[in-house]
Design a protein around this motif. Structure first.
Motif, mmCIF file in Angstrom:
data_model
loop_
_atom_site.group_PDB
_atom_site.id
_atom_site.type_symbol
_atom_site.label_atom_id
_atom_site.label_comp_id
_atom_site.label_asym_id
_atom_site.label_seq_id
_atom_site.Cartn_x
_atom_site.Cartn_y
_atom_site.Cartn_z
ATOM 1 N N ILE A 42 47.072 39.667 40.601
ATOM 2 C CA ILE A 42 47.954 38.695 39.956
ATOM 3 C C ILE A 42 48.170 37.503 40.881
ATOM 4 O O ILE A 42 48.572 37.650 42.022
ATOM 5 C CB ILE A 42 49.307 39.329 39.585
ATOM 6 C CG1 ILE A 42 49.106 40.424 38.544
ATOM 7 C CG2 ILE A 42 50.273 38.263 39.069
ATOM 8 C CD1 ILE A 42 50.368 41.204 38.225
ATOM 9 N N GLU A 43 47.853 36.324 40.373
ATOM 10 C CA GLU A 43 48.056 35.099 41.144
ATOM 11 C C GLU A 43 49.399 34.454 40.827
ATOM 12 O O GLU A 43 50.089 33.973 41.711
ATOM 13 C CB GLU A 43 46.919 34.114 40.868
ATOM 14 C CG GLU A 43 45.585 34.588 41.399
ATOM 15 C CD GLU A 43 44.469 33.601 41.153
ATOM 16 O OE1 GLU A 43 44.720 32.497 40.600
ATOM 17 O OE2 GLU A 43 43.323 33.924 41.507
ATOM 18 N N LYS A 44 49.747 34.421 39.547
ATOM 19 C CA LYS A 44 51.017 33.810 39.154
ATOM 20 C C LYS A 44 51.402 34.318 37.774
ATOM 21 O O LYS A 44 50.574 34.841 37.025
ATOM 22 C CB LYS A 44 50.920 32.286 39.149
ATOM 23 C CG LYS A 44 49.882 31.733 38.181
ATOM 24 C CD LYS A 44 49.753 30.232 38.286
ATOM 25 C CE LYS A 44 48.593 29.774 37.402
ATOM 26 N NZ LYS A 44 48.364 28.358 37.490
ATOM 27 N N SER A 45 52.664 34.145 37.459
ATOM 28 C CA SER A 45 53.150 34.412 36.108
ATOM 29 C C SER A 45 54.124 33.302 35.760
ATOM 30 O O SER A 45 54.830 32.785 36.613
ATOM 31 C CB SER A 45 53.809 35.785 36.022
ATOM 32 O OG SER A 45 54.891 35.877 36.895
ATOM 33 N N PHE A 46 54.126 32.931 34.497
ATOM 34 C CA PHE A 46 54.968 31.817 34.075
ATOM 35 C C PHE A 46 55.308 31.951 32.604
ATOM 36 O O PHE A 46 54.595 32.591 31.834
ATOM 37 C CB PHE A 46 54.284 30.476 34.354
ATOM 38 C CG PHE A 46 52.903 30.357 33.764
ATOM 39 C CD1 PHE A 46 52.704 29.816 32.506
ATOM 40 C CD2 PHE A 46 51.794 30.793 34.489
ATOM 41 C CE1 PHE A 46 51.431 29.713 31.979
ATOM 42 C CE2 PHE A 46 50.516 30.686 33.960
ATOM 43 C CZ PHE A 46 50.333 30.140 32.695
ATOM 44 N N LEU A 47 56.424 31.341 32.218
ATOM 45 C CA LEU A 47 56.879 31.318 30.836
ATOM 46 C C LEU A 47 56.058 30.299 30.062
ATOM 47 O O LEU A 47 55.768 29.211 30.562
ATOM 48 C CB LEU A 47 58.368 30.978 30.780
ATOM 49 C CG LEU A 47 59.070 31.170 29.444
ATOM 50 C CD1 LEU A 47 58.985 32.624 28.991
ATOM 51 C CD2 LEU A 47 60.519 30.757 29.557
ATOM 52 N N PHE A 48 55.677 30.656 28.854
ATOM 53 C CA PHE A 48 54.824 29.798 28.036
ATOM 54 C C PHE A 48 55.223 29.970 26.581
ATOM 55 O O PHE A 48 55.642 31.053 26.176
ATOM 56 C CB PHE A 48 53.356 30.212 28.243
ATOM 57 C CG PHE A 48 52.349 29.422 27.466
ATOM 58 C CD1 PHE A 48 52.081 28.107 27.788
ATOM 59 C CD2 PHE A 48 51.658 30.001 26.406
ATOM 60 C CE1 PHE A 48 51.139 27.382 27.085
ATOM 61 C CE2 PHE A 48 50.713 29.278 25.706
ATOM 62 C CZ PHE A 48 50.454 27.963 26.038
ATOM 63 N N SER A 49 55.116 28.921 25.794
ATOM 64 C CA SER A 49 55.385 29.013 24.363
ATOM 65 C C SER A 49 54.053 29.069 23.639
ATOM 66 O O SER A 49 53.365 28.062 23.501
ATOM 67 C CB SER A 49 56.198 27.810 23.891
ATOM 68 O OG SER A 49 56.433 27.917 22.507
ATOM 69 N N SER A 50 53.700 30.251 23.192
ATOM 70 C CA SER A 50 52.433 30.465 22.494
ATOM 71 C C SER A 50 52.666 30.290 20.998
ATOM 72 O O SER A 50 53.117 31.205 20.314
ATOM 73 C CB SER A 50 51.906 31.865 22.790
ATOM 74 O OG SER A 50 50.726 32.109 22.078
ATOM 75 N N ASN A 51 52.389 29.087 20.507
ATOM 76 C CA ASN A 51 52.602 28.756 19.091
ATOM 77 C C ASN A 51 54.044 29.026 18.661
ATOM 78 O O ASN A 51 54.290 29.567 17.591
ATOM 79 C CB ASN A 51 51.626 29.522 18.203
ATOM 80 C CG ASN A 51 50.203 29.143 18.477
ATOM 81 O OD1 ASN A 51 49.896 27.981 18.685
ATOM 82 N ND2 ASN A 51 49.319 30.117 18.500
ATOM 83 N N VAL B 66 53.028 34.643 30.760
ATOM 84 C CA VAL B 66 51.602 34.752 31.033
ATOM 85 C C VAL B 66 51.431 35.292 32.443
ATOM 86 O O VAL B 66 51.963 34.726 33.398
ATOM 87 C CB VAL B 66 50.892 33.383 30.903
ATOM 88 C CG1 VAL B 66 49.415 33.513 31.210
ATOM 89 C CG2 VAL B 66 51.104 32.800 29.520
ATOM 90 N N VAL B 67 50.720 36.397 32.553
ATOM 91 C CA VAL B 67 50.392 36.971 33.857
ATOM 92 C C VAL B 67 48.946 36.593 34.123
ATOM 93 O O VAL B 67 48.035 37.074 33.466
ATOM 94 C CB VAL B 67 50.572 38.505 33.856
ATOM 95 C CG1 VAL B 67 50.197 39.072 35.204
ATOM 96 C CG2 VAL B 67 51.994 38.868 33.481
ATOM 97 N N ASP B 68 48.757 35.700 35.079
ATOM 98 C CA ASP B 68 47.443 35.133 35.364
ATOM 99 C C ASP B 68 46.840 35.803 36.586
ATOM 100 O O ASP B 68 47.442 35.829 37.651
ATOM 101 C CB ASP B 68 47.585 33.631 35.594
ATOM 102 C CG ASP B 68 46.260 32.923 35.749
ATOM 103 O OD1 ASP B 68 45.207 33.558 35.559
ATOM 104 O OD2 ASP B 68 46.280 31.720 36.070
ATOM 105 N N ALA B 69 45.625 36.328 36.403
ATOM 106 C CA ALA B 69 44.909 36.963 37.517
ATOM 107 C C ALA B 69 43.649 36.179 37.853
ATOM 108 O O ALA B 69 42.653 36.741 38.300
ATOM 109 C CB ALA B 69 44.568 38.401 37.173
ATOM 110 N N GLY B 70 43.688 34.876 37.646
ATOM 111 C CA GLY B 70 42.550 34.023 37.996
ATOM 112 C C GLY B 70 41.306 34.377 37.223
ATOM 113 O O GLY B 70 41.317 34.410 35.998
ATOM 114 N N LYS B 71 40.217 34.663 37.930
ATOM 115 C CA LYS B 71 38.931 34.941 37.279
ATOM 116 C C LYS B 71 38.945 36.252 36.495
ATOM 117 O O LYS B 71 38.090 36.481 35.659
ATOM 118 C CB LYS B 71 37.813 34.974 38.309
ATOM 119 C CG LYS B 71 37.961 36.061 39.348
ATOM 120 C CD LYS B 71 36.837 36.045 40.347
ATOM 121 C CE LYS B 71 37.175 37.041 41.423
ATOM 122 N NZ LYS B 71 36.210 37.909 41.838
#
Length: 152
Positions: free
Chosen positions: A105-114, A120-125
């Protein structure tokens, strides 16, 4: 193994309220624009719909919103998140299953998906996982994820 299920009924209520408000406000704005563009004539503005049918329009908006929200939230029941053996699995934006190590896990952030708030838990590649905020034991889940997030 920890499994975090989506609170789909709570999600359906949230989506129904948001969609109903959006559609109702849009309808009112369109009627106001039509009212102004027809020279402030109520007869011309409402020539295609009777004034006593307006409550049925709002009822139709609510029923459409309820049906749509129920179908979408029932679909999102599959968006459960599982943490097992230092691995997290869940669904990405397109609802395809993704799985990667917590240490990736590189980062996580709040996002409005539609219009639906997700984390969103982002693990890069390795991809990303979209976690609806309407999920069981969200505080516990997000505290686990915060431990693995790399600081910038």
């Amino acid at each position: 193994m920890a499994v975090y299920e989506v609170k789909w009924k709570e999600l359906a209520k949230y989506m129904t309220r948001q969609l109903s408000i959006t559609l109702a406000v849009g309808f009112v704005v369109l009627m106001l624009i039509r009212y102004v563009s027809t020279g402030f004539s109520i007869e011309t503005t409402f020539e295609h719909i009777h004034l006593n049918h307006i409550p049925f329009v709002f009822l139709g908006i609510f029923l459409f919103s309820l049906t749509f929200a129920f179908l979408i939230s029932a679909l999102l029941r599959c968006a459960r998140v599982t943490i097992s053996n230092e691995t997290i699995s869940g669904r990405n934006y397109w609802l395809f299953k993704k799985e990667f190590k917590l240490e990736d896990i590189e980062k996580s952030f709040l996002f409005s998906s539609n219009g639906m708030p997700v984390v969103v838990v982002d693990a890069g590649k390795n991809g990303d996982i979209y976690i609806p905020i309407h999920i069981e034991n969200s505080e516990e889940l997000f505290s686990i994820l915060d431990k693995y997030q790399k600081s910038a």
